[in-house]
Design a protein around this motif. Structure first.
Motif, PDB file in Angstrom:
ATOM      1  N   ALA A  44       0.840  -1.198   0.000  1.00  0.00           N
ATOM      2  CA  ALA A  44       0.000   0.000   0.000  1.00  0.00           C
ATOM      3  C   ALA A  44       0.870   1.240   0.000  1.00  0.00           C
ATOM      4  O   ALA A  44       1.902   1.276   0.673  1.00  0.00           O
ATOM      5  CB  ALA A  44      -0.905   0.010   1.222  1.00  0.00           C
ATOM      6  N   PRO A  45       0.444   2.281  -0.735  1.00  0.00           N
ATOM      7  CA  PRO A  45       1.163   3.544  -0.688  1.00  0.00           C
ATOM      8  C   PRO A  45       0.923   4.217   0.666  1.00  0.00           C
ATOM      9  O   PRO A  45      -0.164   4.132   1.234  1.00  0.00           O
ATOM     10  CB  PRO A  45       0.540   4.355  -1.824  1.00  0.00           C
ATOM     11  N   VAL A  46       1.967   4.863   1.186  1.00  0.00           N
ATOM     12  CA  VAL A  46       1.859   5.549   2.473  1.00  0.00           C
ATOM     13  C   VAL A  46       1.726   7.046   2.211  1.00  0.00           C
ATOM     14  O   VAL A  46       2.611   7.641   1.593  1.00  0.00           O
ATOM     15  CB  VAL A  46       3.099   5.275   3.356  1.00  0.00           C
ATOM     16  N   PRO A  47       0.631   7.655   2.661  1.00  0.00           N
ATOM     17  CA  PRO A  47       0.466   9.101   2.461  1.00  0.00           C
ATOM     18  C   PRO A  47       1.548   9.886   3.206  1.00  0.00           C
ATOM     19  O   PRO A  47       2.020   9.469   4.265  1.00  0.00           O
ATOM     20  CB  PRO A  47      -0.913   9.400   3.067  1.00  0.00           C
ATOM     21  N   ASP A  48       1.938  11.034   2.654  1.00  0.00           N
ATOM     22  CA  ASP A  48       2.944  11.886   3.287  1.00  0.00           C
ATOM     23  C   ASP A  48       2.509  12.369   4.661  1.00  0.00           C
ATOM     24  O   ASP A  48       3.323  12.491   5.566  1.00  0.00           O
ATOM     25  CB  ASP A  48       3.247  13.100   2.407  1.00  0.00           C
ATOM     26  N   ALA A  49       1.236  12.655   4.806  1.00  0.00           N
ATOM     27  CA  ALA A  49       0.726  13.256   6.040  1.00  0.00           C
ATOM     28  C   ALA A  49       0.155  12.207   6.999  1.00  0.00           C
ATOM     29  O   ALA A  49      -0.943  12.361   7.521  1.00  0.00           O
ATOM     30  CB  ALA A  49      -0.334  14.298   5.707  1.00  0.00           C
ATOM     31  N   LEU A  50       0.910  11.152   7.249  1.00  0.00           N
ATOM     32  CA  LEU A  50       0.454  10.105   8.160  1.00  0.00           C
ATOM     33  C   LEU A  50       0.999  10.395   9.555  1.00  0.00           C
ATOM     34  O   LEU A  50       2.201  10.610   9.719  1.00  0.00           O
ATOM     35  CB  LEU A  50       0.945   8.742   7.655  1.00  0.00           C
TER      36      LEU A  50
END
Length: 95
Positions: A44-50
């Protein structure tokens, strides 16, 4: 212990919810599950704003559920988390 398919489904669902990305095996921007001769790989791609709290929750869940997991930072700058579930050992037997 749960079956490999059940574990992979749980990981995919958790990543979809925690990361806010859909489940779609055909979309590289979604949570994907791919099968091989020896296992299932969920990515899964990880969002920058996690948030840090969500990152820790995801890691804790993967430590309890996956056989292996990791994190890749690709040349494009995309961050991807992955987990693997074994469905067969090197000798071809189901674990």
């Amino acid at each position: 212990m749960s079956s490999p398919t059940t574990r992979a489904t749980a990981i995919a669902s958790m990543l979809s919810t925690a990361l806010g990305v859909p489940l779609d095996d055909d979309d590289p921007e979604a949570v994907r599950t791919e099968a091989s001769d020896t296992g299932l790989r969920i990515s899964a791609p990880v969002p920058d704003a996690l948030s840090e709290a969500v990152r820790l929750d995801v890691l804790a869940f993967l430590m309890r559920t996956a056989d292996r997991f990791g994190h890749c930072l690709q040349h494009s700058g995309t961050s991807v988390i992955w987990a693997e579930i074994e469905t067969a050992s090197a000798g071809g037997e189901t674990p």
